[in-house]
Design a protein around this motif. Sequence first.
Motif, short mmCIF file in Angstrom:
data_model
loop_
_atom_site.label_atom_id
_atom_site.label_comp_id
_atom_site.label_asym_id
_atom_site.label_seq_id
_atom_site.Cartn_x
_atom_site.Cartn_y
_atom_site.Cartn_z
N ILE B 3 0.86 -1.17 0.00
CA ILE B 3 0.00 0.00 0.00
C ILE B 3 0.91 1.23 0.00
O ILE B 3 1.62 1.47 0.95
N ILE B 8 -1.10 8.05 -0.27
CA ILE B 8 -2.14 8.29 0.74
C ILE B 8 -1.86 9.63 1.43
O ILE B 8 -2.77 10.41 1.67
N LEU B 46 -0.90 5.76 13.92
CA LEU B 46 -1.47 4.58 13.24
C LEU B 46 -0.51 3.40 13.32
O LEU B 46 -0.89 2.28 13.63
N GLY B 50 -0.98 -0.13 15.13
CA GLY B 50 -1.26 -1.20 14.16
C GLY B 50 -2.51 -0.97 13.35
O GLY B 50 -3.30 -1.88 13.13
N ARG B 51 -2.69 0.29 12.89
CA ARG B 51 -3.90 0.60 12.11
C ARG B 51 -3.52 1.28 10.80
O ARG B 51 -2.37 1.71 10.61
N ILE B 52 -4.48 1.37 9.89
CA ILE B 52 -4.27 2.04 8.61
C ILE B 52 -5.52 2.87 8.31
O ILE B 52 -6.63 2.51 8.71
N GLU B 53 -5.31 4.02 7.62
CA GLU B 53 -6.44 4.90 7.34
C GLU B 53 -6.27 5.51 5.95
O GLU B 53 -5.16 5.66 5.46
N PHE B 54 -7.36 5.82 5.34
CA PHE B 54 -7.31 6.40 3.98
C PHE B 54 -7.81 7.84 4.03
O PHE B 54 -8.72 8.15 4.78
N GLY B 57 -9.24 11.19 6.84
CA GLY B 57 -9.94 10.37 7.82
C GLY B 57 -10.33 11.13 9.06
O GLY B 57 -11.02 12.16 8.99
N ALA B 58 -9.85 10.64 10.19
CA ALA B 58 -10.31 11.15 11.47
C ALA B 58 -9.82 12.57 11.74
O ALA B 58 -10.52 13.32 12.43
N PHE B 88 -6.87 9.75 19.90
CA PHE B 88 -7.98 9.13 19.15
C PHE B 88 -7.61 7.71 18.72
O PHE B 88 -8.36 6.76 18.96
N TYR B 89 -6.43 7.56 18.07
CA TYR B 89 -6.08 6.22 17.56
C TYR B 89 -5.76 5.24 18.69
O TYR B 89 -6.05 4.06 18.60
N LYS B 92 -9.02 4.18 20.00
CA LYS B 92 -9.77 3.39 19.00
C LYS B 92 -9.47 1.90 19.27
O LYS B 92 -10.37 1.06 19.23
N ASN B 93 -8.20 1.62 19.52
CA ASN B 93 -7.82 0.24 19.84
C ASN B 93 -8.29 -0.17 21.24
O ASN B 93 -8.78 -1.27 21.44
N ASP B 97 -12.60 -1.07 18.94
CA ASP B 97 -13.42 -0.66 17.77
C ASP B 97 -14.91 -0.73 18.05
O ASP B 97 -15.71 -0.83 17.12
#
Lengths: 453, 158
Positions: B3, B8, B46, B50-54, B57-58, B88-89, B92-93, B97
């Motif tokens: 990716i 991005i 992120l 361990g997250r990904i965002e497009f 986003g937030a 926030f992230y 989120k974990n 979620d």
Amino acid sequence: MANIEKRRIIDSNKLSSEQYFTSILKEAYAKGLLCDTDMENIQMQCIQLLAYKCEIYNGGESSSIRVEEAESIMKSNLCTIGLYLKSLPDVNFAVSELKKASIFEIYQKGRKLINVRLHSAKHIFDLIRKNKLVTPNYSYNSTINEGIESFFKAYDPDYEAHETPASIDYQLCNPVTDLIGIEFIQKYLENLFLENEFCRHFAAEDIHYLLYGYDKEYKDLLISIFEQVLTAALGCSFANRSVVKLDITAEEIRHLHYELSGYNEHSLALKIREAAGKVLEELNIDSLPLRRYIEKSLPGIITNILHAVRMNTLDKTFISRVLPDLKPGIRFLSGAKMHDEDYRKLIDELLMCRHSSDKLALIKEKVKSFGDLEDLLFDAMLNEEEITSVFDILGDIEIAALIRRHPFKTDIQAVDLSEAEMALRLYLKNYIDRLPKVRQEEIFEKADSLIVE
Amino acid sequence: MGISSSLIEKQAITEIEKCNEFTAEFGLVLSRFEAAELVETRNIALRSNGRIEFGSGAIQKIIREFCDSPYISMHNYAETIHELTEMFYYYKNETLDLMSDDDLIKFMKNSFDGKCQGSLELLSGRELANMARNLRYGYPPDYSEDQMADEEDEDGEY
């Protein structure tokens, strides 16, 4: 000019069936069919598709997603796109489609194709259930009855198109190695269907006798029934025996070894192919897909036969069938058990006895059936020495029956057994180990042919 | 295919810059450099979670929600958004979620403007931590142990 054109053509052999889309991109880029702008555009579209899919996956409630989930969705997208590209007439056509159409459109077409493939796989599975062989082989039965069924329930073409959520243990003669997701399951089912088709030319009991000759515990083995049957059929053809009965004697196998040793590799391979032709003729196999499948299976079988001829182990490749029902058996009857109350009294008496000799005398006097003796070994709290003394008063047949009913298992194998059961099995093993070799062999032979009721 | 992160990022920076049109009326503006830094903070957050965002986003949502906070002015704007993004992230974990982006950001805004009175430490260390624990234990997000004690007292009276 002609040379330049040729170099631009992608060699389809270099493409990976598993990761078809990415391998096309790599090859097309290397050959100059896709430029940097094309690549960046395709990558961007893939990310947009991923973003779109992740949004749906999250139900529009979260803009971020765990990396492992995103990777899985990306793999699923790439697999779906690859599936559509594979369906196009050739690789160059696929590359021009990548340039012309948007990735989203290609994905949508791939997704529709998955539905078609799923439908087709279900149809083949229905056919397999109809032409399923009657065999006690566990991996074969569990794969068809439960393993594949679970695929159709758990397969998620939207987010996990690349996964194969099935429990497939049965080994095909031609394993499916380079496909994933629905393509894997479809190919596996096609191959399994053809293997069944071939094996159905033989009676179920003939296959049973053959596999029993291969290993009497074949029901627990991970073997390809088709491979064994085809090899045996080739053996019968070599020996000029009727292929249908799969019956070749040990003497004929020895003779075959003598005969085949004279051939070199090439001529032996030719002879095996010739024999395969005869098998197909004798069984009246006209189906082209089945003939092709058998043709595809031959190289592996030829290698096995060549190896066996060289190593002088042809009797392990061509199997003589064994008829288990004709093996002489000793019927063992345990005798009527004593009344529960009498048994309780006996156990109480045994528990009160101080001396082992008294316990032994009591057992000798009161116990008249094998069933009671067996119960007593667990209930009377006897130590190893006392149990060994009890074994001493038993005959070979009783010991053999005990071995059959309480075979020794290692700690790992015996995890499910009770402590008393484990102890009894260990004492029995220790007792047997101490016996002279000749008597041990006699007992094991008897245990082998014992029919315990 | 990996990716591509640079693609991005470009998209995310542009989308954050677009928020200036909306936040300008509150006297809050981010330069392209600050937007790029925010994206970097987001990337680190992120990665570490361990997250990904497009897209943006937030961050875009955080900016839009927090721009009318009385505790944010031009001098602490960028810094606060950095901290809020990290929080926030992380949460989120921590909330498994279970809470949508919008609900989490709204909870953060209400607590920031209300109980925490603009304190990021209280927001992260107390309000969000309690909320995440509540969600993990199956309680409503705003459940508090004081509330439970009150209920017990009431029961005791009868």
